[in-house]
Design an enzyme around this catalytic site. Structure first.
Site, PDB file in Angstrom:
ATOM      1  CG  ASP A   1      -1.862   1.163   1.280  1.00 56.78           C
ATOM      2  OD1 ASP A   1      -2.131   1.737   0.210  1.00 56.78           O
ATOM      3  OD2 ASP A   1      -2.330   1.503   2.377  1.00 56.78           O
TER       4      ASP A   1
ATOM      5  CG  ASP B   1      -3.607   4.273  -2.355  1.00 54.21           C
ATOM      6  OD1 ASP B   1      -2.814   3.390  -1.979  1.00 54.21           O
ATOM      7  OD2 ASP B   1      -4.684   4.503  -1.783  1.00 54.21           O
TER       8      ASP B   1
END
Length: 487
Positions: free
Chosen positions: A51, A263
């Site tokens: 992440d 992201d």
């Protein structure tokens, strides 16, 4: 069982050979990519989502209703539990837990040493883990300012920062996201590699770099997100155009009004609400030209659309224009094919009198993001993306795996993109409102106290004035982890 294991091993070898590198990232339908990790002594094995939209390594330390796999703190002889409470809030989901440290090792990263690192022992969560998820936590790869916070612990050091300190040099990382291997497969694959800045890149394709404007999340300048013409490119060859092509200034201001981030923990490409509506309307108009019926609920991302066979999409490509790190008036374009944003979220089998019927379900890989822009992993599949944390840039290259995504440019604008798109102005961060409010409260309290002391000075001249303690940071909201596709 042995036959199934042999088949899996053969498939794994074939995948590794075809992609040219060892596959170490896996993802289920609609979820981000996860990597295997060993934590503690003796090793306990888990899967963590990779992440770039958060910083803290966070791991479940309790059994959930849908999973009994979690970190057993009492079984690790090397664990240090500080007892300090920490917490984090995401666009979707929250967790609370304790700050701990232990030895972290990624078995697929053979050149990276085992290091002791801070991490969060999650003791309670809400909407953080997706239903029946195959992962137990996440590996945050962003910068320190968006790490989890606690009343006593302060900011939590990330695994990457611990690694930098251990090897005494800054480290970068590559993400090569390949997506599913076929139209009938919902599992997607990829490759994660951590390197220092001197390690040569085995990918010889041209690198297009975009600067990280603020080192918190990976905040970049998104100049435009638009629907391309219905004529789709045929190859991955990189085109270079140096003619002047001015983007829509109004669009780039709206895209970057709050922040635009890259992201890997978010599935969709998220656009500000108004622009999302415009892009979806264009796609709907193109889809109406085909003979396939699809309901409006699909475009609003409320429901999946299902067919009895896998679909070959003839929808237009999407273009994402990013600010170039090479010049203030320059940008390049990520060209995203429809198989990237028409996401396979399930292949369902049902038996009837004629045998087994397969149903292939899809969801739209675009979403409304309020006022924010998020370049999720949907926009990265078919590309190799390098995150150079110390130098502050993200590099994009075409890849040897995944979809036929392309990169074109660079293109020149007749004006400064940083200035006209307002990329350098202070950003009002709703995501860090708690932190900002605490500092503001501290400043206001200090000023108010100064005024009171000044007015009451004649009465308290004989008393010592103790310094006010600095207010503690409590929590820091972070970017979206991953949208739950099964809801």
């Amino acid at each position: 069982m042995r036959m199934l294991l042999n088949i899996f091993q053969i498939c794994f070898v074939c995948l590794s050979y075809s992609f040219g590198e060892e596959i170490n990232l896996y993802g289920d339908a609609g979820e981000a990519y996860a990597i295997e990790v060993y934590i503690g002594h003796p090793h306990q094995k888990f899967k963590l989502l990779v992440d770039t939209g958060s910083t803290t390594l966070a791991l479940a330390s309790y059994a959930r209703n849908d999973s009994d796999k979690y970190f057993h703190a009492n079984n690790s002889s090397s664990l240090y539990n500080s007892g300090n409470s920490i917490q984090a809030a995401y666009t979707q989901g929250t967790w609370t837990g304790f700050l701990a440290s232990d030895f972290i090792q990624f078995p697929s990263l053979t050149d990276i040493p085992e290091v002791r690192s801070d991490f969060a022992l999650i003791t309670d969560s809400h909407d953080f883990f997706t239903k029946a998820s195959g992962w137990q936590g996440l590996l945050g790869l962003a910068y320190m300012p968006v790490g989890a916070w606690g009343a006593k612990s302060g900011s939590v050091e990330s695994w990457l920062d611990a690694l930098d300190r251990n090897v005494n040099k800054p480290m970068s990382f590559h993400l090569k996201l390949c997506g599913p291997t076929s139209t009938t497969n919902t599992t997607h694959y990829g490759y994660f590699k951590v390197v220092d800045d001197r390690t040569p890149n085995s990918n010889t394709n041209k690198t297009f770099r975009t600067p990280v404007l603020r080192q918190r999340w990976y905040e970049v300048g998104v100049i435009s997100i638009r629907v391309m013409s219905s004529v789709t490119p045929k190859t991955k060859e990189v085109l270079v155009e140096d003619k002047v092509k001015d983007p829509d200034e109004d669009m780039c201001v709206k895209l970057n009004k709050v922040k635009s981030i890259v992201d890997s923990g978010t599935t969709q490409i998220k656009l500000p609400d108004e622009l999302f509506g415009q892009v979806v309307e264009e796609l709907k108009n193109e889809f109406r030209k085909s003979q396939v019926l699809i309901l409006d609920e699909f475009w609003n991302r409320r429901e999946a659309a299902c067919w009895p066979e896998p679909q070959v999409w003839t929808l237009p490509w999407l273009a994402i224009d990013l600010l170039s790190a090479d010049a203030d008036n320059q940008y390049f374009t990520l060209e995203i094919p429809p198989q990237n944003y028409m996401l396979v979220v399930g292949v369902h089998n049902s038996s009837d009198t004629t045998g087994t019927v397969s149903t292939y379900c899809y969801k739209l890989g675009l979403d409304a993001g309020g006022e924010e822009t998020v370049v999720g992993y949907t926009a990265m599949e078919g590309l190799q993306v390098t995150f150079n944390r110390s130098a502050g840039w993200i590099g994009f290259q075409t890849s040897d795996c995944g979809s036929n995504a392309r990169i074109t440019g660079p293109y020149n604008a007749s004006f400064s993109l940083k200035s006209n798109c307002q990329l350098l102005k202070p950003v009002a961060e709703t995501a860090t409102s708690i932190k900002a409010a605490q500092w503001a409260l501290c400043a206001i309290s200090t000023i108010a106290l100064g005024v009171i002391l000044y007015l009451l000075a004649p009465c308290i001249k004989t008393f010592f004035v103790r310094r006010m303690p600095r207010s503690q940071q409590i929590s820091l909201s972070q970017a979206a982890l991953v949208e739950e596709e099964s809801s």
